[in-house]
Design a protein around this motif. Structure first.
Motif, short mmCIF file in Angstrom:
data_model
loop_
_atom_site.label_atom_id
_atom_site.label_comp_id
_atom_site.label_asym_id
_atom_site.label_seq_id
_atom_site.Cartn_x
_atom_site.Cartn_y
_atom_site.Cartn_z
N VAL A 157 5.17 7.35 0.59
CA VAL A 157 4.49 8.63 0.84
C VAL A 157 3.30 8.41 1.79
O VAL A 157 2.86 7.28 2.00
CB VAL A 157 3.98 9.27 -0.48
CG1 VAL A 157 5.14 9.60 -1.40
CG2 VAL A 157 2.99 8.34 -1.18
N ASP A 199 4.17 4.08 -4.56
CA ASP A 199 3.53 5.38 -4.59
C ASP A 199 2.14 5.17 -5.18
O ASP A 199 1.81 4.08 -5.66
CB ASP A 199 4.33 6.36 -5.47
CG ASP A 199 5.72 6.63 -4.90
OD1 ASP A 199 5.79 7.13 -3.78
OD2 ASP A 199 6.71 6.30 -5.58
N TYR A 242 0.94 3.00 0.73
CA TYR A 242 2.05 3.45 -0.10
C TYR A 242 3.33 3.44 0.73
O TYR A 242 3.39 4.04 1.79
CB TYR A 242 1.79 4.85 -0.65
CG TYR A 242 0.48 4.99 -1.38
CD1 TYR A 242 0.11 4.07 -2.36
CD2 TYR A 242 -0.38 6.04 -1.08
CE1 TYR A 242 -1.10 4.20 -3.03
CE2 TYR A 242 -1.59 6.17 -1.75
CZ TYR A 242 -1.94 5.25 -2.72
OH TYR A 242 -3.13 5.37 -3.38
#
Length: 319
Positions: free
Chosen positions: A307, A163, A304
């Protein structure tokens, strides 16, 4: 009239001489050994778009690009031309990047540059200095002749995070696969294995592919595999043609809470930027052509994992 004419000629000559003495042209050049040569690779994982592009790139107080003519966009590289670099003084260098049409200062870091070296500056985080990759001067250390195939070199970089604020502890194994025997070769002729109705260079119609082969060793975040040779078995004989090379990423170490991955030989599960969805195993393919003989490609895997904008492979043709 003649007298006036000659007088004018004398005055013009005197003015020309004075002009040459006053405005001597100098060429400001230095040997390459005295400067640092750099490229910028923007692998900061943001959405594509003008708002995220660096419209002004400043290196040691000098604008190397400014405006829309040459933009350091997301998931991209400047200079964009093959084998081109920006030059600057070696030692500690300051990098300032200005984002969007408002030219907002979005990145300011220092980095140490070596004299006489070609260096890639890999941007991966707004708050971190770039990774510095030094390029070798000799791109073909092993001069080898090939019949129907050729080779390219690939260097894989692991720049994946879980993330925005979570580093990944996954070690990634990059792998590739290629068609083993698309054409009949001189070796086939010498071995007497070419059918009577076929010749050297004809298609074998054999679609058998290699096993999945490791491209270097597994790499953690911020690491790369170094240059690895990949064979290009072309589909047309000698001077023309291309070949499909498949790639995939496996997880060899780690174990992230909340995922189905476990330690061992597992395909990477991630949010794929290109397809905008979760994929149960990251795979891709690239076409190697006759123009890639001995050439060098960066494969940047950045972004990432969990996400948007996700992760993706971005290629840069180095040499």
């Amino acid at each position: 009239m003649k007298r006036l004419k000659y007088t004018g000629m004398i005055l013009a000559t005197a003015f020309f001489i004075a002009s040459c003495e006053k405005h001597e042209i100098e060429f400001d050049s230095r040997p390459a050994d005295n400067v640092a040569l750099v490229q910028f690779h923007n692998e900061i994982p943001v959405p594509s778009g003008t708002a995220y592009n660096f419209l002004k790139v400043e290196l040691n107080g000098v604008d190397v690009t400014h405006g829309n003519v040459v933009t350091l966009s997301s998931w991209n590289t400047i200079p964009t031309q093959l084998g081109r670099y920006y030059s600057t003084n070696p030692g500690t260098a300051t990098i300032k990047l200005y984002q969007g049409t408002a030219m907002k200062l979005a990145y300011e870091q220092t980095v140490t540059l070596q004299a006489g070296k070609k260096q890639g500056l890999i941007l991966y985080d707004y708050n971190q200095p770039p990774l510095v990759v030094e390029e070798p001067d000799n791109y073909l250390p092993d001069r080898t002749s090939f019949d129907t195939d050729t080779v390219e070199y690939v260097r894989f970089f692991n720049l994946m995070r879980e993330d925005p604020n979570v580093a990944s502890d996954l070690k990634l194994q990059y792998q590739y696969q290629y068609t083993l025997h698309p054409l009949y070769t001189l070796e086939d002729e010498a071995a007497g294995t070419i059918p009577d109705d076929k010749n050297v260079g004809d298609a074998t119609n054999d679609a058998t592919v290699s096993a999945w082969l490791n491209l270097g060793e597994p790499v953690a975040f911020g690491e790369d595999t170094g240059w690895q040779l990949v064979p290009i078995k072309k589909t047309a004989y000698v001077s023309q043609g291309s070949a499909r090379i498949d790639y995939r990423i496996k997880v060899t170490q780690g174990g992230v809470v909340g995922t189905t991955m476990t330690e061992g030989d597992n395909l990477l599960i991630c949010y794929d930027r290109s397809s905008a969805r979760i994929v149960t195993g990251y795979t891709d393919y690239w076409t190697g052509t006759n123009s890639t003989v001995g050439r060098r490609y960066y494969h940047f895997f950045s972004g990432y994992r969990n996400v948007t904008p996700g992760v993706d492979i971005v290629l840069f043709f180095e040499k």
